[in-house]
Design an enzyme around this catalytic site. Structure first.
Site, PDB file in Angstrom:
ATOM      1  N   GLY A  90     -10.148  15.686 -20.740  1.00  0.00           N
ATOM      2  CA  GLY A  90      -9.104  14.771 -20.290  1.00  0.00           C
ATOM      3  C   GLY A  90      -7.771  15.441 -20.120  1.00  0.00           C
ATOM      4  O   GLY A  90      -6.817  14.838 -19.623  1.00  0.00           O
ATOM      5  N   VAL A  91      -7.650  16.698 -20.541  1.00  0.00           N
ATOM      6  CA  VAL A  91      -6.465  17.566 -20.408  1.00  0.00           C
ATOM      7  C   VAL A  91      -5.155  16.854 -20.761  1.00  0.00           C
ATOM      8  O   VAL A  91      -4.108  17.138 -20.173  1.00  0.00           O
ATOM      9  CB  VAL A  91      -6.380  18.228 -19.004  1.00  0.00           C
ATOM     10  CG1 VAL A  91      -7.588  19.117 -18.748  1.00  0.00           C
ATOM     11  CG2 VAL A  91      -6.239  17.207 -17.889  1.00  0.00           C
ATOM     12  N   CYS A  92      -5.194  15.941 -21.724  1.00  0.00           N
ATOM     13  CA  CYS A  92      -3.991  15.234 -22.198  1.00  0.00           C
ATOM     14  C   CYS A  92      -3.261  14.514 -21.079  1.00  0.00           C
ATOM     15  O   CYS A  92      -2.029  14.419 -21.091  1.00  0.00           O
ATOM     16  CB  CYS A  92      -3.041  16.190 -22.913  1.00  0.00           C
ATOM     17  SG  CYS A  92      -3.712  16.869 -24.437  1.00  0.00           S
ATOM     18  N   ASN A  93      -4.005  14.028 -20.089  1.00  0.00           N
ATOM     19  CA  ASN A  93      -3.392  13.314 -18.972  1.00  0.00           C
ATOM     20  C   ASN A  93      -4.176  12.031 -18.708  1.00  0.00           C
ATOM     21  O   ASN A  93      -4.948  11.942 -17.749  1.00  0.00           O
ATOM     22  CB  ASN A  93      -3.379  14.211 -17.724  1.00  0.00           C
ATOM     23  CG  ASN A  93      -2.418  13.711 -16.670  1.00  0.00           C
ATOM     24  OD1 ASN A  93      -2.572  12.623 -16.130  1.00  0.00           O
ATOM     25  ND2 ASN A  93      -1.415  14.511 -16.374  1.00  0.00           N
TER      26      ASN A  93
END
Length: 505
Positions: A383-386
């Site tokens: 989710g790459v913190c996004n």
């Protein structure tokens, strides 16, 4: 004079020996530190005595002088005049965001908070202390809000609008003009620009202070690879909201009374009133060397941007054009419709995607990363913190996301495909930087091609055609039909790769 792009292999060999045999494609997470920087920093520490800045000793004064020199140099790096801007050293971009949030949280009547869909979780989390918030799902929503003049927008409530200069998910770059437009059109509204992902290769020019963000946060390891340090650049005419925060610590006060009464007097300079405790002065010393080495190796941020953008364009086009033998695309690429790899003002050097199989079904994100790791390729997946960007491009609504959570999905796990039909829960991301090369792009595209199009993992540096020819040498088996089946399969792969029939030599 040759550009550094033409000398990139020479630079890589001299400065990044640890890349030998490694393909690094996670510059959006952290770019790489050059050997010269580490040597200069080590030499400086070995030759000088740096003491805690909160003293009058020679070692303390040396540290204080370096800190202020580097502070001025960083402002100059961004063309930010010290007349109009101040720089506050923090641990990282998130710490800068929290510093702004702490100040707004202390507003007696509370504040309204707006943030863009592409925001990193560090920006999203600010909403938890606001009395009301809004997530703008599109650029059009942002621009309509900026242009609106409703009564509700003209009240005295303090407001904070935040957005990323570049999405850390897919590299899409947002309009920097919004900050100036908000200042002109929205009373009592401040702007917070998250420049962390953007500055990995982007060029930020704050010379026009009237249109600049009120607050700009960044992490220097994303620009220079080292040190692990961040900053918050504050527009001085907007600093009043920050200096009113209630907390103080370390040298941010001129006087404190504790025993008989609770009273204190804060320092007046912006950075002096906000830099709590002892600064990470050794890291700040390293930052001065980082700026020097960056200029020596790469010149300017604009040159870095041109180099990395050119590589990203090739990576995007080659991944986009990968096809299976049935014509089905290999990669589903998540590019914003307003972004173009031909225009670095709209798109950074990042490609976000997922891989499909020939029948259209998905390959799990963690499976792709595991295969990449086996081939010494460093990428990012998940989710790459996004949360907003991933949910939008993967078409997950809040109901579906909550169902996934109830079914066991959390950030960083290997629940790659969930829900009806097995939809992806995250993405695969490659991102390029100043020291990336065309070889990195070719290695990754070749990896995807070999692993998914032709169904076999790469082995070392064996070229695909040579490997196929070696595998089609005379085979022995107790079951002749299986030998013939493998020969037919390999000949079909050879035909797909070369466009001609295999002829033994």
């Amino acid at each position: 004079m040759r550009s550094y792009s033409s000398k990139i292999e020479e630079i890589r060999q001299r400065e990044y020996g640890y890349l030998n045999g490694v393909t690094y494609l996670d510059h959006a997470g952290c770019t790489l530190y050059p050997t010269t920087l580490m040597h200069k920093f080590a030499q400086d520490l070995s030759s000088n005595l740096f003491g805690n800045p909160h003293s009058a000793s020679p070692s303390s004064m040396l540290s204080s002088d370096r800190v202020e020199t580097v502070r001025s140099r960083v402002l100059k790096f961004f063309n930010a005049s010290p007349e109009h801007f101040d720089l506050v050293f923090v641990a990282n971009a998130t710490a800068g965001i929290k510093m702004v949030m702490d100040a707004f949280r202390d507003i007696e009547d509370g504040y309204w908070y707006g943030y863009h869909r592409d925001s990193h979780t560090s920006l999203v989390g600010v909403r938890e202390h606001s009395k009301a918030s809004r997530c703008f799902a599109t650029d059009d929503q942002v621009e309509d809000w900026i242009a609106s003049t409703s009564t509700a927008e003209e009240d005295s409530t303090m407001k904070l609008f935040a957005y990323p200069a570049q999405s850390n998910m897919n590299g899409r770059r947002s309009p920097l003009k919004w900050c100036g437009q908000v200042r002109k059109n929205k009373p009592n509204t401040y702007t917070l620009l998250d420049a962390a992902a953007y500055l990995t290769t982007g060029s930020l020019d704050l010379s026009n202070f009237q249109d600049a963000p009120d607050f700009t946060c960044m992490s220097f390891y994303k620009i220079f690879g080292f040190p692990d340090l961040g900053a918050l650049i504050v527009r001085k005419s907007s600093a009043d909201i920050l200096t009113k925060r209630k907390y103080f610590g370390g040298g941010t006060v001129k006087m404190v009374l504790s025993i008989d009464t609770a009273w204190h007097s804060k320092r007046q300079e912006v950075h002096e009133s906000l830099e709590d405790g002892t600064l990470p002065f050794h890291n700040i010393v390293a930052l001065g060397h980082a700026i020097d080495v960056y200029a020596e190796l790469y010149g300017t941020p604009k040159q870095v941007s041109a180099h990395a953008s050119g590589l990203a364009k090739v990576a995007y086009e080659r991944l986009l054009n990968l096809r299976y033998s049935n014509g089905a695309p290999v990669c589903e690429i998540y590019k914003d419709e307003r972004a173009s790899y031909n225009d670095s003002t709209t798109q950074g050097p990042t490609v976000a995607f997922n891989i499909r199989q020939p029948d259209g079904s998905w390959v799990g994100k963690s499976k792709v990363e595991e295969a990449a790791i086996k081939n010494n390729i460093h990428i990012r997946s998940g989710g790459v913190c996004n949360p907003g960007g991933v949910a939008s491009f993967l078409q997950w609504d809040s109901v579906g996301m909550k169902k996934n959570f109830d079914a066991g999905m959390t950030c960083g796990d290997k629940n790659d495909l969930m829900g009806p039909g097995g939809k992806p829960t995250g993405i695969v991301r490659i991102s390029l930087g100043a020291m990336s090369s065309m070889g990195d792009v070719e290695k990754f595209v070749h990896f995807v091609e070999q692993t998914y199009v032709y169904g076999g993992e790469m082995i070392g540096n064996i070229q695909p055609i040579a490997r196929l020819k070696s595998e089609m040498q005379p085979l022995t088996s107790d079951v002749p039909s299986r030998v013939e089946e493998k020969r037919r399969m390999l000949k079909n792969i050879f035909r797909n790769m070369t466009g001609r029939n295999y002829v033994s030599t």
